[in-house]
Design a protein around this motif. Structure first.
Motif, PDB file in Angstrom:
ATOM      1  N   GLU A  71       0.504  -1.516  -0.238  1.00  5.87           N
ATOM      2  CA  GLU A  71      -0.625  -0.256  -0.151  1.00  5.87           C
ATOM      3  C   GLU A  71       0.996   1.246   0.002  1.00  5.87           C
ATOM      4  O   GLU A  71       1.706   1.147   0.904  1.00  5.87           O
ATOM      5  CB  GLU A  71      -0.861   0.129   1.053  1.00  5.87           C
ATOM      6  N   GLY A  72       0.413   2.140  -1.135  1.00  6.17           N
ATOM      7  CA  GLY A  72       1.480   3.398  -0.972  1.00  6.17           C
ATOM      8  C   GLY A  72       2.644   2.971  -1.474  1.00  6.17           C
ATOM      9  O   GLY A  72       3.680   4.306  -2.118  1.00  6.17           O
ATOM     10  N   SER A  73       3.248   2.244  -2.678  1.00  7.46           N
ATOM     11  CA  SER A  73       4.380   1.842  -3.318  1.00  7.46           C
ATOM     12  C   SER A  73       3.874   1.592  -4.586  1.00  7.46           C
ATOM     13  O   SER A  73       3.084   1.436  -4.630  1.00  7.46           O
ATOM     14  CB  SER A  73       4.919   0.408  -2.285  1.00  7.46           C
ATOM     15  N   ARG A  74       4.510   2.027  -5.481  1.00  9.00           N
ATOM     16  CA  ARG A  74       4.862   2.218  -6.867  1.00  9.00           C
ATOM     17  C   ARG A  74       5.370   0.912  -7.380  1.00  9.00           C
ATOM     18  O   ARG A  74       5.509   0.856  -8.508  1.00  9.00           O
ATOM     19  CB  ARG A  74       5.759   3.105  -7.549  1.00  9.00           C
ATOM     20  N   ASP A  75       6.314  -0.141  -6.674  1.00  5.97           N
ATOM     21  CA  ASP A  75       6.672  -1.072  -6.669  1.00  5.97           C
ATOM     22  C   ASP A  75       6.183  -2.381  -6.601  1.00  5.97           C
ATOM     23  O   ASP A  75       5.690  -2.510  -5.644  1.00  5.97           O
ATOM     24  CB  ASP A  75       8.664  -1.254  -6.671  1.00  5.97           C
ATOM     25  N   SER A  76       5.974  -3.140  -7.978  1.00  5.90           N
ATOM     26  CA  SER A  76       5.500  -4.777  -7.187  1.00  5.90           C
ATOM     27  C   SER A  76       6.620  -5.826  -7.534  1.00  5.90           C
ATOM     28  O   SER A  76       7.925  -5.975  -7.906  1.00  5.90           O
ATOM     29  CB  SER A  76       4.640  -4.735  -8.701  1.00  5.90           C
ATOM     30  N   THR A  77       6.435  -7.010  -5.878  1.00  5.21           N
ATOM     31  CA  THR A  77       7.777  -7.709  -5.974  1.00  5.21           C
ATOM     32  C   THR A  77       6.258  -8.904  -6.400  1.00  5.21           C
ATOM     33  O   THR A  77       5.554  -9.059  -6.222  1.00  5.21           O
ATOM     34  CB  THR A  77       8.093  -7.765  -4.679  1.00  5.21           C
TER      35      THR A  77
END
Length: 133
Positions: A71-77
């Motif tokens: 939540e609140g991040s632009r990066d996907s892992t």
């Protein structure tokens, strides 16, 4: 605790491809279905359901990948991958010791369970299914 939304609001998302070149046949689509939102409480577990439908037979080369975007991040892992008949839990991130594969691709199921939920698990989980060719 909102466990996370799994994007696919009520309708299937198609991993659909059409070949733009004349003379080549179009590829078939796979429709992936998930719950819109999943809720869990800290310390409990939650099942992230992922079912799919394909007009083609399920290939031995089918792959299923789960991604997490905090939540609140632009990066996907990438947190989980199923390929060549084997589940692989990625060695990075906070999910590596808490994840369980409960899916069965022959039953068109790519579901996982996350145990011992934490507040940091809030975010978006995405299930990606590929059924080559």
């Amino acid at each position: 605790l909102v466990m996370g939304t799994i994007p696919v609001p009520g309708s299937p998302t198609g991993l659909t491809g059409l070949c733009p070149l004349a003379g080549l046949s179009p590829t078939s689509s796979i429709h992936v279905y998930t719950q819109r939102e999943v809720y869990g409480t800290v310390g409990s577990h939650v099942t992230l359901s992922c079912s799919f439908w394909s007009s083609e037979w399920i290939s031995e080369d089918i792959s299923i990948t789960w991604h997490f975007q905090a939540e609140g991040s632009r990066d996907s892992t990438s947190i989980f991958h199923y390929a060549k008949g084997q589940p692989y839990i990625d060695d990075v991130g906070s999910f590596k010791e808490r994840m369980e594969w409960v899916g069965n691709p022959r039953r068109k199921d790519g579901s996982i369970v996350i145990h011992n939920l934490d507040y940091t698990d809030n975010g978006t989980f995405t299930c990606d299914v590929k059924n080559p060719p």
